[in-house]
Design an enzyme around this catalytic site. Structure first.
Site, PDB file in Angstrom:
ATOM      1  N   GLY A   1       0.794  -1.226   0.000  1.00 24.53           N
ATOM      2  CA  GLY A   1       0.000   0.000   0.000  1.00 24.53           C
ATOM      3  C   GLY A   1       0.822   1.269   0.000  1.00 24.53           C
ATOM      4  O   GLY A   1       0.284   2.355  -0.215  1.00 24.53           O
ATOM      5  N   GLY A   2       2.151   1.174   0.279  1.00 24.19           N
ATOM      6  CA  GLY A   2       3.009   2.360   0.280  1.00 24.19           C
ATOM      7  C   GLY A   2       3.480   2.776   1.655  1.00 24.19           C
ATOM      8  O   GLY A   2       4.015   3.876   1.814  1.00 24.19           O
TER       9      GLY A   2
ATOM     10  N   GLU B   1       7.596  -2.949  10.978  1.00 21.01           N
ATOM     11  CA  GLU B   1       7.328  -4.383  11.185  1.00 21.01           C
ATOM     12  C   GLU B   1       8.332  -4.984  12.156  1.00 21.01           C
ATOM     13  O   GLU B   1       8.867  -6.063  11.934  1.00 21.01           O
ATOM     14  CB  GLU B   1       7.398  -5.126   9.836  1.00 21.01           C
ATOM     15  CG  GLU B   1       6.513  -4.556   8.752  1.00 21.01           C
ATOM     16  CD  GLU B   1       5.054  -4.892   8.967  1.00 21.01           C
ATOM     17  OE1 GLU B   1       4.743  -5.573   9.946  1.00 21.01           O
ATOM     18  OE2 GLU B   1       4.231  -4.470   8.154  1.00 21.01           O
TER      19      GLU B   1
END
Length: 618
Positions: free
Chosen positions: A403-404, A529
């Site tokens: 998604g960017g 992440e």
């Protein structure tokens, strides 16, 4: 009749146009070669070689060559006037002294030129290394690492080889050939003319072979760079290769490059197999002509035996430098190709780390206003993104993969510039701050947690421009919950982590990355992440370490696991490069369908319908 004239006129015009085009190409090629010469000389000039040392080396080299030109004349006099009664120790000592002086001068000039060549290539590599470190991330997006390494090592080595090994032979060769021919014409112009008549015949064969050798050498350089790229890529990811059972595939890929290199080697061998016998044939022809024709002139009294011996010695001083000059031009063509690639890197646009102001107040909101971004020659990755990050708050960015989200992080760290829109810190665009000052605000912990080859201490202290005390190091490790596993290692902080930290587990690498961020004491923390690849036990420990790291800092988190961000001050949902929702966890559960779906799957909300009850009640 008129038709024929028209046809002939058209053909003539076409031929003239073709000739004009060919001449135009020749002019362009000539200009290109001149530009290449200038680019090479400018490249060398920028390395600032020692002019006094270079001048001294050339003078000694020229002096050595001039001495070598005198030796055949001594030999001539010695042969013509040879008798035991005329032979004196002074003559023998004089000849011996000349040989010793020539040997010393030649040796010193070779050493000095090699020293200059080594210094030039060292300065060139230093410039390249400095440039590679300040090139933007976008450069590395478009250039393979192996090719860049080849430019740094192989191409600079080609430049060094030309300067240190072939330049001396080129200049001294010209002096030797010109000097020998002048002396030979002085001694016997007729015999010299006969001897030189053979050289153009040899050039008819040798010049095309030299051009062919240049083409082969250029192709060999390009193929070597490609092979280096394959080696770098495969060996740096050898675990992926093995886990994917891709050894056979990579063997085939590498073997194709090896076969290609072998093919170039065979082509080179074929050309050399033609050049060497032709050179030998030319030398033998010259010797036969000189001995045969010279013998006739000696017998007729037009030439002395000493002069014939001198002719043979001068022939050697003409033939040997000719091969050196041919090698120089072949090597020069290689160097021009290498120079083009080096200059391409040196001329690439680089990051400016110093221009701009320092950051006086980092505790201000970060505002992303109508930001769009697209990679070079690609579709838009982000479109009209707008949000605000308050100081000392936690902002989570979530959404489907691709998604960017990571691109947004890259824009915040100024790896790229937005194609539209503006990012501000308080009232100031972030572009108004110097890159060094701006990036000093950030601590970054990513999913991969990259480590450098070295010790644990090296990795925790990496990037700091100050001495770190043992107490600071222990405190950072303790807050990152890394002190326990480091204490269990035989060498503690001096333990080698291996290439890219391969000797450590994922959780251990993450905790070292967190300790590194703690030592930097960043004002803005970015977590990409940071726990997604860990097992549940490691995740618990790393989460505790992250809490210590996030305390009192502005934090922006990318997360796929919603359990790690449900307590964030705001959550921004990004889909296909646009923001489709923002708010707290509770607000998005009520207002955002896809977020609710994510939460249902990940947080095990068994009754999604119940989520909307508070909204209905209100």
């Amino acid at each position: 009749m008129d038709s024929n004239n028209s046809t002939n006129l058209a053909v003539n015009n076409t031929n003239k146009a073709g000739q004009g085009s060919a001449q135009s190409e020749e002019v362009k090629q000539g200009k290109g070669e001149t530009a290449n010469w200038r680019a090479f000389l400018q490249l060398i000039r920028n390395t600032k070689p020692s002019i006094p040392l270079l001048t001294l080396a050339i003078i000694m080299s020229v002096a050595s060559t001039i001495v070598a030109l005198v030796i055949p004349l001594f030999t001539k006099n010695l042969v013509d006037g040879f008798s035991l009664s005329n032979l004196s120790w002074s003559q023998i000592g004089g000849i011996g002294g000349i040989f010793i002086v020539q040997t010393i001068a030649s040796g010193l000039s070779i050493y000095m030129l090699n020293r200059i060549g080594q210094k030039i290539v060292a300065n060139l590599r230093e410039r390249l290394w400095k440039k590679l470190l300040v090139l933007p991330v976008s450069y590395y997006d478009n250039h393979r690492t192996g090719e860049t390494i080849s430019r740094m090592t192989n191409d600079t080595g080609v430049v060094k080889s030309l300067i240190a090994e072939h330049t001396t032979g080129f200049f001294t060769g010209i002096i030797s050939i010109v000097g020998s021919i002048i002396v030979l014409f002085y001694m016997d112009w007729q015999m010299t003319t006969v001897m030189l008549a053979i050289i153009p015949v040899a050039a008819v064969f040798l010049v095309p072979l030299g051009r062919q050798m240049f083409k082969i050498s250029k192709g060999l350089q390009a193929e070597t760079a490609s092979f280096t790229t394959v080696l770098t890529q495969v060996l740096s990811e050898i675990r992926l290769v093995k886990s994917s059972n891709a050894e056979a595939r990579e063997y085939d890929s590498g073997n194709k490059r090896i076969e290609s290199l072998f093919g170039f080697g065979l082509k080179e061998a074929k050309v050399q197999a033609l050049i060497a016998p032709l050179m030998f044939f030319v030398i033998m022809m010259l010797l036969v002509v000189i001995v045969g024709y010279g013998g006739m002139r000696v017998s007729s009294g037009a030439l002395t035996a000493g002069e014939l011996v001198a002719f043979i010695l001068y022939l050697i001083q003409i033939v040997m430098p000719m091969s050196q000059i041919t090698t120089f031009f072949t090597q020069f063509q290689k160097t021009i190709g290498a120079t083009e690639r080096i200059v391409e890197i040196l001329d690439s646009e680089e990051e400016d780390h110093t221009t701009g102001k320092s950051v006086e107040h980092a505790d201000q909101p970060i505002t992303v206003s109508h930001v769009s971004f697209a990679y070079e020659k690609g579709d838009a990755v982000l479109s009209d993104i707008s949000f605000r990050v308050e100081p000392d708050s936690v902002t989570a960015i979530v959404g489907p993969s691709g998604g960017g989200k990571t691109t947004l992080f890259s824009l915040l760290e100024r790896y790229y510039e937005p194609t539209a829109g503006l990012i501000k810190l308080g009232p100031d665009p972030i572009g108004s701050f110097s890159l060094h000052a701006w990036r000093s605000l950030f601590g970054y912990v990513s999913q991969e947690s990259p480590l450098i080859a070295g010790t644990i201490r090296d990795n925790i202290c990496y990037g700091l421009d100050r001495e770190v005390s043992q107490e600071e190091l222990l405190q950072a490790a303790k807050m990152a919950y890394a002190d326990l596993f480091i204490g269990e290692l035989p060498s503690g902080f001096e333990t080698e982590v291996g290439e890219r930290g391969i000797k450590l587990s994922g959780g251990q690498r993450q905790r070292i990355a967190i300790a590194r961020a703690l030592l930097r004491d960043p004002k803005i923390l970015m977590l990409d992440e940071a726990t997604s690849s860990l097992d549940s036990k490691s995740e618990v420990v790393v989460q505790e370490a992250l809490k210590n790291l996030m305390a009192g800092r502005t934090t922006i988190v990318i997360a796929h696991r919603l359990s790690t961000v449900v307590d964030a001050d705001q959550i921004i949902f990004v889909e296909k490069g646009t923001i489709t929702g923002s708010g707290t966890h509770a607000e998005l559960l009520q207002s955002h369908e896809l977020y609710r779906e994510f939460a249902t799957q990940q947080l095990r909300l068994n009754d999604p319908a119940a989520i909307s009850l508070p909204q209905e009640a209100s």
